[in-house]
Write an enzyme that holds these catalytic residues in place. Structure first.
Site, mmCIF file in Angstrom:
data_model
loop_
_atom_site.group_PDB
_atom_site.id
_atom_site.type_symbol
_atom_site.label_atom_id
_atom_site.label_comp_id
_atom_site.label_asym_id
_atom_site.label_seq_id
_atom_site.Cartn_x
_atom_site.Cartn_y
_atom_site.Cartn_z
ATOM 1 N N SER A 50 0.830 -1.205 0.000
ATOM 2 C CA SER A 50 0.000 0.000 0.000
ATOM 3 C C SER A 50 0.862 1.251 0.000
ATOM 4 O O SER A 50 1.955 1.267 0.541
ATOM 5 C CB SER A 50 -0.924 0.035 1.218
ATOM 6 O OG SER A 50 -1.689 1.226 1.182
ATOM 7 N N GLU A 52 -9.640 1.655 4.912
ATOM 8 C CA GLU A 52 -9.450 2.845 4.056
ATOM 9 C C GLU A 52 -10.816 3.384 3.590
ATOM 10 O O GLU A 52 -11.079 4.585 3.648
ATOM 11 C CB GLU A 52 -8.584 2.416 2.872
ATOM 12 C CG GLU A 52 -8.263 3.461 1.834
ATOM 13 C CD GLU A 52 -7.385 2.842 0.713
ATOM 14 O OE1 GLU A 52 -6.308 2.321 1.034
ATOM 15 O OE2 GLU A 52 -7.795 2.877 -0.459
ATOM 16 N N LYS A 101 -3.921 -6.911 3.764
ATOM 17 C CA LYS A 101 -4.008 -5.779 2.827
ATOM 18 C C LYS A 101 -5.465 -5.492 2.470
ATOM 19 O O LYS A 101 -5.878 -4.333 2.344
ATOM 20 C CB LYS A 101 -3.185 -6.067 1.566
ATOM 21 C CG LYS A 101 -3.383 -5.040 0.442
ATOM 22 C CD LYS A 101 -2.826 -3.673 0.805
ATOM 23 C CE LYS A 101 -3.354 -2.483 0.075
ATOM 24 N NZ LYS A 101 -3.362 -2.430 -1.343
ATOM 25 N N HIS A 134 -6.933 -3.686 5.273
ATOM 26 C CA HIS A 134 -6.394 -2.316 5.200
ATOM 27 C C HIS A 134 -7.270 -1.467 4.279
ATOM 28 O O HIS A 134 -7.653 -0.345 4.604
ATOM 29 C CB HIS A 134 -4.947 -2.356 4.688
ATOM 30 C CG HIS A 134 -4.418 -1.028 4.232
ATOM 31 N ND1 HIS A 134 -4.778 -0.457 3.027
ATOM 32 C CD2 HIS A 134 -3.595 -0.136 4.825
ATOM 33 C CE1 HIS A 134 -4.186 0.714 2.897
ATOM 34 N NE2 HIS A 134 -3.464 0.937 3.976
ATOM 35 N N ASN A 135 -7.593 -2.027 3.112
ATOM 36 C CA ASN A 135 -8.404 -1.266 2.156
ATOM 37 C C ASN A 135 -9.835 -1.068 2.656
ATOM 38 O O ASN A 135 -10.444 -0.032 2.419
ATOM 39 C CB ASN A 135 -8.406 -1.955 0.790
ATOM 40 C CG ASN A 135 -7.119 -1.675 0.024
ATOM 41 O OD1 ASN A 135 -6.099 -1.364 0.616
ATOM 42 N ND2 ASN A 135 -7.161 -1.800 -1.289
HETATM 43 N N1 LIG Z 1 -2.693 1.832 -8.219
HETATM 44 C C1 LIG Z 1 -2.597 1.787 -6.904
HETATM 45 O O1 LIG Z 1 -2.615 2.806 -6.197
HETATM 46 C C2 LIG Z 1 -2.419 0.468 -6.227
HETATM 47 C C3 LIG Z 1 -2.543 -0.724 -6.908
HETATM 48 N N2 LIG Z 1 -2.332 -1.915 -6.270
HETATM 49 C C4 LIG Z 1 -2.416 -3.186 -6.993
HETATM 50 O O2 LIG Z 1 -1.183 -3.377 -7.691
HETATM 51 C C5 LIG Z 1 -1.401 -4.036 -8.939
HETATM 52 C C6 LIG Z 1 -0.878 -3.148 -10.065
HETATM 53 O O3 LIG Z 1 -1.613 -1.946 -10.023
HETATM 54 P P1 LIG Z 1 -1.346 -0.756 -11.078
HETATM 55 O O4 LIG Z 1 0.089 -0.462 -11.138
HETATM 56 O O5 LIG Z 1 -2.302 0.317 -10.725
HETATM 57 O O6 LIG Z 1 -1.671 -1.418 -12.483
HETATM 58 P P2 LIG Z 1 -3.034 -1.971 -13.085
HETATM 59 O O7 LIG Z 1 -3.828 -2.665 -12.042
HETATM 60 O O8 LIG Z 1 -3.676 -0.908 -13.874
HETATM 61 O O9 LIG Z 1 -2.455 -3.117 -14.072
HETATM 62 C C7 LIG Z 1 -1.772 -2.756 -15.251
HETATM 63 C C8 LIG Z 1 -0.641 -3.717 -15.501
HETATM 64 O O10 LIG Z 1 -1.135 -5.062 -15.631
HETATM 65 C C9 LIG Z 1 -0.629 -5.610 -16.856
HETATM 66 N N3 LIG Z 1 -1.529 -6.642 -17.327
HETATM 67 C C10 LIG Z 1 -2.881 -6.603 -17.377
HETATM 68 N N4 LIG Z 1 -3.368 -7.758 -17.874
HETATM 69 C C11 LIG Z 1 -2.300 -8.533 -18.164
HETATM 70 C C12 LIG Z 1 -2.159 -9.829 -18.700
HETATM 71 N N5 LIG Z 1 -3.221 -10.573 -19.029
HETATM 72 N N6 LIG Z 1 -0.915 -10.319 -18.859
HETATM 73 C C13 LIG Z 1 0.157 -9.576 -18.521
HETATM 74 N N7 LIG Z 1 0.086 -8.340 -17.998
HETATM 75 C C14 LIG Z 1 -1.129 -7.824 -17.821
HETATM 76 C C15 LIG Z 1 -0.551 -4.421 -17.757
HETATM 77 O O11 LIG Z 1 0.258 -4.690 -18.866
HETATM 78 P P3 LIG Z 1 0.104 -3.838 -20.216
HETATM 79 O O12 LIG Z 1 0.893 -2.599 -20.020
HETATM 80 O O13 LIG Z 1 0.636 -4.731 -21.254
HETATM 81 O O14 LIG Z 1 -1.369 -3.551 -20.396
HETATM 82 C C16 LIG Z 1 0.056 -3.397 -16.809
HETATM 83 O O15 LIG Z 1 1.428 -3.593 -16.622
HETATM 84 C C17 LIG Z 1 -2.912 -4.294 -9.013
HETATM 85 O O16 LIG Z 1 -3.172 -5.585 -8.536
HETATM 86 C C18 LIG Z 1 -3.503 -3.259 -8.071
HETATM 87 O O17 LIG Z 1 -4.739 -3.659 -7.522
HETATM 88 C C19 LIG Z 1 -1.950 -1.971 -4.954
HETATM 89 C C20 LIG Z 1 -1.810 -0.820 -4.243
HETATM 90 C C21 LIG Z 1 -2.060 0.479 -4.791
HETATM 91 O O1 LIG Z 2 -4.884 -0.576 -2.690
HETATM 92 C C1 LIG Z 2 -4.929 0.622 -2.786
HETATM 93 C C2 LIG Z 2 -4.431 1.508 -1.709
HETATM 94 O O2 LIG Z 2 -4.144 0.840 -0.557
HETATM 95 C C3 LIG Z 2 -5.534 1.230 -4.013
HETATM 96 O O3 LIG Z 2 -5.377 2.598 -4.054
HETATM 97 C C4 LIG Z 2 -6.930 0.787 -4.205
HETATM 98 O O4 LIG Z 2 -7.092 0.464 -5.580
HETATM 99 C C5 LIG Z 2 -7.968 1.816 -3.863
HETATM 100 O O5 LIG Z 2 -9.215 1.228 -3.884
HETATM 101 P P1 LIG Z 2 -10.452 1.755 -4.729
HETATM 102 O O6 LIG Z 2 -10.009 2.010 -6.145
HETATM 103 O O7 LIG Z 2 -11.418 0.635 -4.625
HETATM 104 O O8 LIG Z 2 -10.927 3.023 -4.047
#
Ligand SMILES: NC(=O)C1=CN([C@@H]2O[C@H](COP(=O)(O)OP(=O)(O)OC[C@H]3O[C@@H](n4cnc5c(N)ncnc54)[C@H](OP(=O)(O)O)[C@@H]3O)[C@@H](O)[C@H]2O)C=CC1
Ligand SMILES: O=C(CO)[C@H](O)[C@H](O)COP(=O)(O)O
Length: 479
Positions: free
Chosen positions: A130, A191, A184, A187-188
C-alpha cells in the site's frame, strides 16, 4: 544474458514501475518486464540513470536475467491477469525460486496459488503493498504472507525499500499463505471507512455549519495537528483547498458525486460476512459508494422531503465543529477496531499466527491509512496479544467516554437535518450494540423458532429448546 539482477518486476504500470525504481534507487539490480514492451522502454529511458535496470523483452529473457534463487515480483491486475502471468512464468522457474504477487489479489486465490506452486518447490509470496504511486517509489507499507523461509530472503529487501517510522521498517512477515493479502484487503476496507467518515464530516461542516470548502480545509489542517493526524486528513485538506482552474469554483463542487471502486472494499465485506465479522462501518462505507453511483435510484428519491435546515450562528457552528471532531475520532476508532477484529477472526479460521501489534506498526507509515493513532493501536495490541477490542484499553475507553455526548449529538443532528451519515451512524450503533446488557437478538431467536423450529437457548437452563407454537398449550421441548 547474465543472471545479474537481484530482483525482477513484471507489470510496469503505476505500482510496478515505481517499485522497480525504488529497488534500483536502493542499489539493487532490477530486471524489468511488461507485456507491452513500450512500458519497459519508457521506464529505462526516463529513469535509467536512477540505478541498474535490466530490460527484458520476453519472459525467457526476464527469467534468465535473475540471480538464483530467482526473485520475481508480479505487479499486474488481480484475478485473471495474475493467473495469466503466473502460467507464463512459473513454467520457466525452478525449485527454490520465489514469486511475489504484490497486487491486490483475493487472499483465497493466493492460498490456491501458493499450494499449487509449493508442489513444484516454488515459493509463492502474496504481499499486500500500500502507498499508491508515491509510496511505491519512496517507501510503501508491505504486508507479505507466504513461508517464513521466503521472508528470510525477501524480508531484508522489503524492509530496505519500505517506509520507515522511528527507524522501524513498515514491512513484516504477516503469516503463512494468504495472510498478507488478507491483511491488505482489510487495510483497504478500513481505508473505505476512514474516507467515508472524513467525507461525512466534510458534508456536515458544509451543510449544517455552512462552511466553505476552503474553510473546511482549514479545519482539517487544524485537526491534522491533533489526534486525527493522518495521511487521509492531510490529502482531504489539499483536495478541499483546490480551486478548479476552468470554472474558478471549489474543486470539490465540480467533481461528479459518484464514488468509484476497484473491489477491495466489496471483497472485505463479502469476506466479513463469511467470517461473521461485524464490520458495519466498512460495510456502510462500501454501500455508500454503491448508492452514490445509482443515478436513477437517486433521482427517484430526490423530490422527497428531508430534515429541517436551521442556520447556525457562528458560535454554534464552532461548537458543532468541535462535536464533529469528537464524532469523527470515536467513529474512526470503531472502524479500525472492526478491521482488527476481522483480522483476528481470520487468524483463528485460517490458523495464521498474526502479530496484531506488528500489523498496526507497519501501517504507521507508507500506506494510505497511515495515522498517528496507529502507534497507540500498536502499543495496545503489543501489550495484550489477545486484546479483543481497543475499547478494552483504558486510554481509548476514556476517549470514547468523553466523546459520548458530542458523538450522539452529531448523529442526532444528521437525522434531524437529513444529512446522510451512514458510517457515523453505523459506528455509533455498533458501539451501542456491543455495550448493551441485553439485545433484541433474543426476540429474533423466538421468531426463528416460531416459523422454522430453529430452536433457541435459554438464560436459565443449559441446552437447546423448541416451543411447539402451533399447539394451544405451547409446550417446550428440551432438544
Ligand atoms: N494503483 C494503486 O494505487 C495500487 C494498486 N495496487 C495493486 O497493484 C497491482 C498493479 O496496479 P497498477 O500499477 O495500478 O496497475 P493496473 O492494475 O492498472 O495493471 C496494469 C498492468 O497489468 C498488466 N496486465 C494486465 N493484464 C495482463 C495480462 N493478461 N498479462 C500480462 N500483464 C497484464 C498491464 O500490462 P500492459 O501494459 O501490457 O497492459 C500493466 O502492466 C494491481 O493488482 C492493483 O490492484 C496496490 C496498491 C495500490
Ligand atoms: O490498494 C490501494 C491503496 O491501498 C488502491 O489505491 C486501491 O485500488 C484503492 O481502492 P479503490 O479504487 O477501490 O478506491
Amino acid at each position: 544474458m547474465n543472471a545479474q539482477a537481484h530482483i525482477g518486476v513484471t507489470g510496469l504500470a503505476v505500482m510496478g514501475r515505481n517499485l522497480a525504481r525504488n529497488f534500483a534507487r536502493h542499489g539493487y539490480t532490477v530486471a524489468v518486464h511488461n507485456r507491452t514492451a513500450a512500458r519497459t522502454r519508457s521506464l529505462v529511458e526516463e529513469f535509467g540513470d536512477e540505478g541498474t535496470f535490466v530490460p527484458a523483452k520476453t519472459a525467457r529473457e526476464f527469467v534468465d536475467a535473475l540471480q538464483r534463487p530467482r526473485r520475481l515480483m508480479i505487479m499486474v491486475q488481480a484475478g485473471v491477469a495474475t493467473d495469466a502471468v503466473l502460467d507464463e512464468f512459473a513454467l520457466l522457474l525452478e525449485p527454490g525460486d520465489m514469486i511475489i504477487d504484490g497486487g491486490n489479489a483475493h487472499f483465497a486465490d493466493t492460498r490456491r496459488r501458493e499450494a499449487a506452486l509449493q508442489e513444484r518447490g516454488i515459493h509463492f509470496v502474496g504481499a499486500g503493498i500500500s502507498g499508491g504511486e508515491e509510496g511505491a517509489l519512496n517507501g510503501p507499507s508491505i504486508m507479505p504472507g507466504g513461508s517464513k523461509e521466503s521472508y528470510a530472503v525477501l524480508g531484508p529487501m522489503f524492509e530496505t525499500i519500505s517506509a520507515h517510522v522511528d527507524g522501524e521498517p513498515c514491512s513484516t512477515h504477516i503469516g503463512s499463505d494468504g495472510a498478507g493479502h488478507f491483511v491488505k484487503m482489510v487495510h483497504n476496507g478500513i481505508e473505505y471507512a476512514d474516507m467515508q467518515l472524513i467525507a461525512e464530516a466534510y458534508d456536515l461542516l458544509r451543510q449544517v455549519a455552512q462552511y466553505s470548502p476552503a474553510e473546511i480545509a482549514g479545519i482539517f489542517r487544524t485537526w491534522n495537528k491533533g489526534r486525527l493526524n493522518s495521511y487521509l486528513i492531510e490529502i482531504t485538506a489539499e483536495v478541499l483547498s483546490h480551486t478548479d482552474a476552468g470554472t474558478g469554483r471549489p474543486f470539490a463542487d465540480v467533481i461528479a458525486d459518484a464514488a468509484g471502486e476497484k473491489g477491495t472494499g466489496r471483497l472485505t465485506v463479502q469476506t466479513a460476512l463469511d467470517l461473521g465479522s461485524p464490520v458495519t462501518a466498512i460495510a456502510q462505507a462500501t454501500f455508500a459508494r454503491a448508492a452514490s453511483s445509482q443515478p436513477a435510484l437517486r433521482a427517484a428519491y430526490r423530490p422527497l422531503p428531508g430534515g429541517t435546515p436551521i442556520p447556525l450562528t457562528r458560535s454554534e457552528a464552532e461548537r458543532f465543529t468541535a462535536q464533529v471532531e469528537q464524532a469523527l475520532y470515536a467513529s474512526k476508532v470503531i472502524a479500525y477496531d472492526q478491521g482488527f477484529k476481522m483480522i483476528q477472526d481470520a487468524a483463528l479460521a485460517y490458523r495464521w499466527d498474526i502479530d496484531f501489534g506488528a500489523v498496526a506498526g507497519i501501517w504507521r507509515g507508507g500506506c494510505i491509512i497511515r495515522a498517528a493513532f496507529l502507534d497507540r493501536i500498536r502499543t495496545a495490541h503489543a501489550a495484550d496479544p489477545h486484546l479483543v477490542s481497543l475499547l478494552a484499553e483504558p486510554a481509548f475507553a476514556q476517549e470514547i467516554t468523553a466523546a459520548q455526548v458530542p458523538w450522539r449529538e452529531v448523529v442526532a443532528t444528521t437525522a434531524r437535518r437529513g444529512v446522510p451519515t451512514p458510517a457515523f451512524t453505523a459506528a455509533l450503533s455498533y458501539y451501542d450494540t456491543l455495550r448493551a446488557e441485553r439485545l433484541p437478538a433474543a426476540l429474533i431467536q423466538g421468531q426463528r423458532d416460531y416459523f422454522g423450529a430453529h430452536t433457541y437457548q435459554r438464560t436459565d437452563k443449559e441446552g437447546s429448546f423448541h416451543t411447539h407454537w402451533a399447539r394451544p398449550d405451547r409446550p417446550e421441548t428440551h432438544i
